[in-house]
Design a protein around this motif. Structure first.
Motif, mmCIF file in Angstrom:
data_model
loop_
_atom_site.group_PDB
_atom_site.id
_atom_site.type_symbol
_atom_site.label_atom_id
_atom_site.label_comp_id
_atom_site.label_asym_id
_atom_site.label_seq_id
_atom_site.Cartn_x
_atom_site.Cartn_y
_atom_site.Cartn_z
ATOM 1 N N LYS A 1 0.842 -1.206 0.000
ATOM 2 C CA LYS A 1 0.000 0.000 0.000
ATOM 3 C C LYS A 1 0.877 1.256 0.000
ATOM 4 N N PRO A 2 0.324 2.420 -0.397
ATOM 5 C CA PRO A 2 1.101 3.670 -0.389
ATOM 6 C C PRO A 2 1.579 4.012 1.026
ATOM 7 N N LEU A 3 2.896 4.262 1.161
ATOM 8 C CA LEU A 3 3.457 4.582 2.490
ATOM 9 C C LEU A 3 2.982 5.927 3.016
ATOM 10 N N ASP A 4 2.580 6.813 2.100
ATOM 11 C CA ASP A 4 2.175 8.145 2.576
ATOM 12 C C ASP A 4 0.824 8.119 3.297
ATOM 13 N N LEU A 5 0.175 6.947 3.308
ATOM 14 C CA LEU A 5 -1.074 6.823 4.056
ATOM 15 C C LEU A 5 -0.830 6.515 5.534
ATOM 16 N N LEU A 6 0.374 6.087 5.844
ATOM 17 C CA LEU A 6 0.710 5.788 7.247
ATOM 18 C C LEU A 6 1.124 7.087 7.947
ATOM 19 N N ARG A 7 0.253 7.575 8.815
ATOM 20 C CA ARG A 7 0.502 8.865 9.497
ATOM 21 C C ARG A 7 0.150 8.764 10.980
ATOM 22 N N THR A 8 0.916 9.487 11.799
ATOM 23 C CA THR A 8 0.584 9.618 13.223
ATOM 24 C C THR A 8 -0.395 10.785 13.368
ATOM 25 N N PRO A 9 -0.955 11.002 14.570
ATOM 26 C CA PRO A 9 -1.868 12.156 14.750
ATOM 27 C C PRO A 9 -1.231 13.497 14.379
ATOM 28 N N ASN A 10 0.089 13.610 14.509
ATOM 29 C CA ASN A 10 0.784 14.848 14.140
ATOM 30 C C ASN A 10 1.296 14.833 12.705
ATOM 31 N N LYS A 11 0.751 13.908 11.909
ATOM 32 C CA LYS A 11 1.064 13.795 10.483
ATOM 33 C C LYS A 11 2.502 13.355 10.216
ATOM 34 N N ASN A 12 3.146 12.751 11.204
ATOM 35 C CA ASN A 12 4.484 12.207 10.972
ATOM 36 C C ASN A 12 4.373 10.941 10.119
ATOM 37 N N THR A 13 5.287 10.813 9.161
ATOM 38 C CA THR A 13 5.323 9.619 8.327
ATOM 39 C C THR A 13 6.251 8.586 8.965
ATOM 40 N N VAL A 14 6.365 7.409 8.325
ATOM 41 C CA VAL A 14 7.273 6.386 8.848
ATOM 42 C C VAL A 14 8.718 6.876 8.797
ATOM 43 N N LEU A 15 9.015 7.792 7.866
ATOM 44 C CA LEU A 15 10.374 8.336 7.771
ATOM 45 C C LEU A 15 10.672 9.272 8.941
ATOM 46 N N HIS A 16 9.706 10.100 9.324
ATOM 47 C CA HIS A 16 9.853 10.947 10.528
ATOM 48 C C HIS A 16 10.103 10.072 11.758
ATOM 49 N N VAL A 17 9.291 9.014 11.893
ATOM 50 C CA VAL A 17 9.394 8.138 13.064
ATOM 51 C C VAL A 17 10.756 7.453 13.091
ATOM 52 N N TYR A 18 11.197 6.950 11.955
ATOM 53 C CA TYR A 18 12.477 6.236 11.901
ATOM 54 C C TYR A 18 13.649 7.157 12.261
ATOM 55 N N ILE A 19 13.701 8.328 11.644
ATOM 56 C CA ILE A 19 14.828 9.248 11.885
ATOM 57 C C ILE A 19 14.867 9.693 13.345
ATOM 58 N N THR A 20 13.694 9.900 13.930
ATOM 59 C CA THR A 20 13.637 10.315 15.336
ATOM 60 C C THR A 20 14.104 9.202 16.258
ATOM 61 N N ALA A 21 13.758 7.966 15.944
ATOM 62 C CA ALA A 21 14.023 6.846 16.852
ATOM 63 C C ALA A 21 15.439 6.307 16.752
ATOM 64 N N VAL A 22 16.091 6.419 15.601
ATOM 65 C CA VAL A 22 17.407 5.822 15.441
ATOM 66 C C VAL A 22 18.404 6.466 16.399
ATOM 67 N N LYS A 23 19.195 5.647 17.080
ATOM 68 C CA LYS A 23 20.098 6.155 18.116
ATOM 69 C C LYS A 23 21.506 6.377 17.600
ATOM 70 N N LYS A 24 21.921 5.592 16.624
ATOM 71 C CA LYS A 24 23.270 5.732 16.090
ATOM 72 C C LYS A 24 23.189 6.017 14.602
ATOM 73 N N GLU A 25 24.295 6.304 14.008
ATOM 74 C CA GLU A 25 24.336 6.641 12.594
ATOM 75 C C GLU A 25 25.253 5.685 11.843
ATOM 76 N N PRO A 26 24.996 4.378 11.916
ATOM 77 C CA PRO A 26 25.828 3.454 11.148
ATOM 78 C C PRO A 26 25.506 3.566 9.656
ATOM 79 N N GLU A 27 26.378 3.035 8.832
ATOM 80 C CA GLU A 27 26.204 3.154 7.390
ATOM 81 C C GLU A 27 24.904 2.512 6.919
ATOM 82 N N GLU A 28 24.540 1.386 7.535
ATOM 83 C CA GLU A 28 23.349 0.684 7.070
ATOM 84 C C GLU A 28 22.054 1.422 7.417
ATOM 85 N N SER A 29 22.126 2.488 8.233
ATOM 86 C CA SER A 29 20.908 3.206 8.584
ATOM 87 C C SER A 29 20.303 3.899 7.377
ATOM 88 N N ILE A 30 21.054 4.075 6.307
ATOM 89 C CA ILE A 30 20.535 4.696 5.097
ATOM 90 C C ILE A 30 19.588 3.731 4.363
#
Length: 563
Positions: A22-51
């Motif tokens: 399904k379209p990923l842009d349909l997945l939204r939190t109440p504040n309209k955060n997408t899965v990309l917003h959630v992922y970037i906020t939650a990631v704790k380290k910046e390893p190469e594979e995080s891209i």
């Protein structure tokens, strides 16, 4: 957004999204955060594979790279806020790639370029977020990619350079100054990055900003203050030196909204700021002639602030002799202020005009005579010298002698009458407590036998101490109530003052006796087995009694001073 997909994004479960159809842009939190917003906020380290997760999102739904949440924050904002350097670089490269594709299609305006400069609802760019959260590597990536980032101010008027200066982050500020050809310096309330560099006492950043744009020395904030005003106020001689170098000396002649120049500010702050005073005067001596909106010159301010050394520095400069008898808008010369502020050394200067009158046709001595709340010092050396000058003019001194005989002013009497009401309430409360204690004696009464109706603890010394101190406290508090009643009927100022004085003393003593009575009562009824508890109560009570005595010691001189 279902919890299943939210947790998958937060926990970097990339494989789970590979089969999502399904379209990923349909997945939204109440504040309209997408899965990309959630992922970037939650990631704790910046390893190469995080891209990898970001790449997957780009392949499935490229529009999410620029999709804002309810606050207008794109994934680039979030990555910059949390210092996700690799993700920031990837997002920028993706934006550039999209930009090239736009150009190949012959588009007039690049949507991808707008995405890079997109601002939140607070008009923050990704660079604002990186600067605010102290991520120098991300800052460098962003401004090297697009130096125009440094020219954008947010809704609060804060430029990225200003944010770095106000947060005392020299490293980031230096990067912006080094890479950007002409960054914005603006901040809220009219302040610039140079104002904040001075306020932060950062000599290095101050010099770097001036090397980039030395015209900022003349920029005024909403209060009309230049960076030199703040350097003078915070007593920063080294920064004052930097701000006055080269062609920047004109800043010393700029007044704030009240007309006060940096020299005025320094002289008002007192002897601790003399190095700043001397530095400004050595570089820009003629700025000493400037007056504020009230017509006060630097010598007026030196006298008002009691800056004796400042007065000496000014009066010893021959070219500033005109300041000695210069009048403000009320016609007062510095000597008139000497009379009002009890500062006498200026009267000895050979150029002082002791006969000068202000707009009320008052000389300096007349100012002394009409001042109602002068101190003993005011009627001391200064008054004697001016009195001698008045005597040489053959003019009578009856008014001054009358003032010396009667120093109890209407102002002090009015203040005593106001305070009297609250003191009367305190005395009434003490009388009520002690009167009640006299009828509810500690230990109770004999219920039978020959001593029926008499107190049980009559023979105890502590009980006798209770009776004596409680009675004295009651007598004194009732006396205070009576005295305050008499105050309302008294018109003689001297008598009124002495009545108030003794009422105050009686109140404090009544408080102390009430505390002693309480300790004695507790001591009388406690068993000998509780000696530790009795001692603790006595210590606490004694501390309170000592506090009352300290109040009496501190307050009595103030009351005597009023009279």
């Amino acid at each position: 957004m279902d919890a299943e997909w939210y947790n998958a994004a937060a926990k970097r479960q990339i494989d789970k999204f590979k089969d999502y159809t399904k379209p990923l842009d349909l997945l939204r939190t109440p504040n309209k955060n997408t899965v990309l917003h959630v992922y970037i906020t939650a990631v704790k380290k910046e390893p190469e594979e995080s891209i990898e997760f970001v790449e997957l999102v780009e392949s499935k739904c490229p529009s999410l790279l620029a999709e804002p949440n309810i606050k207008g924050e794109t994934p680039l904002h979030i990555a910059a806020r949390f210092g996700r350097k690799n993700i920031v670089e990837f997002l920028i490269q993706s934006i550039k790639k999209a930009q090239n594709e736009d150009l190949e299609r012959g588009a007039e305006a690049s949507t991808s370029d707008k995405m890079l400069k997109k601002t939140s609802t607070d008009e923050d760019t990704a660079l604002h977020e990186a600067v605010r959260n102290n991520h120098p590597q991300v800052v460098e990536i962003l401004i090297r990619e697009n130096p125009e980032f440094a020219n954008i101010a947010n809704a609060a008027g804060e430029s990225p350079l200003y944010l770095a200066a106000v947060r005392e982050n020299n490293n980031i500020a230096s990067k912006i100054l080094e890479i950007c050809p002409s960054p914005a310096y603006s901040g809220p309330n009219g302040k610039t990055a140079l104002h904040e560099a001075v306020i932060s006492r950062d000599e290095d950043l101050t010099r770097k900003i001036l090397d980039k744009n030395n015209s900022l020395t003349k920029e005024q904030d909403n209060e009309g203050r230049t960076p030199l005003h703040y350097a003078s106020y915070f007593n920063l001689p080294a920064i004052v030196q930097i701000l006055l170098e080269g062609d920047n000396k004109s800043a010393a002649y700029i007044g704030d909204n009240d007309g006060k120049t940096p020299l005025h500010i320094a002289i008002i702050c007192g002897k601790s700021h003399l190095m700043v005073v001397e530095k400004i005067m050595s570089d820009c001596l003629d700025c000493s002639e400037l007056a504020d909106n009230e017509g006060k010159n630097v010598l007026h301010f030196a006298v008002e602030s009691g800056n004796f050394k400042g007065v000496q520095i000014i009066t010893q400069e021959p070219s500033l002799a005109n300041l000695i008898n210069q009048k403000d808008k009320e016609g007062n010369t510095p000597v008139h202020l000497v009379a009002a502020f009890g500062f006498e050394s200026l009267t000895e200067h050979h150029l002082v005009d002791k006969k000068a009158v202000n707009n009320k046709n008052l000389t300096a001595l007349d100012v002394v005579l009409e001042t109602k709340d002068e101190t003993d010092e005011l009627l001391g050396y200064t008054a004697r010298k001016l009195r001698r000058a008045r005597y040489e003019q053959g003019r009578p001194l009856i008014q001054l002698k009358a003032r010396e005989r009667n120093k109890i002013t209407d102002k002090s009497i009015s203040a005593l009458r106001k305070v009297s009401k609250s003191h009367q309430i305190v005395a009434t409360l003490i009388a009520t407590v002690t009167f009640t204690a006299g009828f509810t004696l500690p230990g109770g009464y004999n219920q039978d036998g020959p001593g029926k109706g008499t107190t049980i603890l009559t023979r105890r010394s502590a009980f006798k101490a209770f009776l004596i101190t409680d009675t004295l406290s009651l007598a004194l508090s009732i006396s205070v109530v009576l005295i305050h009643f008499l105050l309302t009927l008294t018109r003689n100022k001297k008598k009124l003052f002495y009545l108030f004085f003794w009422a105050f003393v009686f109140t404090i003593v009544a408080m102390i006796l009430m505390m002693v009575a309480f300790m004695a009562a507790v001591y009388a009824v406690m068993p000998h087995s509780s000696s530790g508890l009795r001692a603790a109560i006595c210590v606490i009570g004694s501390c309170l009694a000592l506090l009352c005595l300290y109040m009496l010691k501190v307050t009595l001189p103030e009351i005597c001073h009023c009279g």
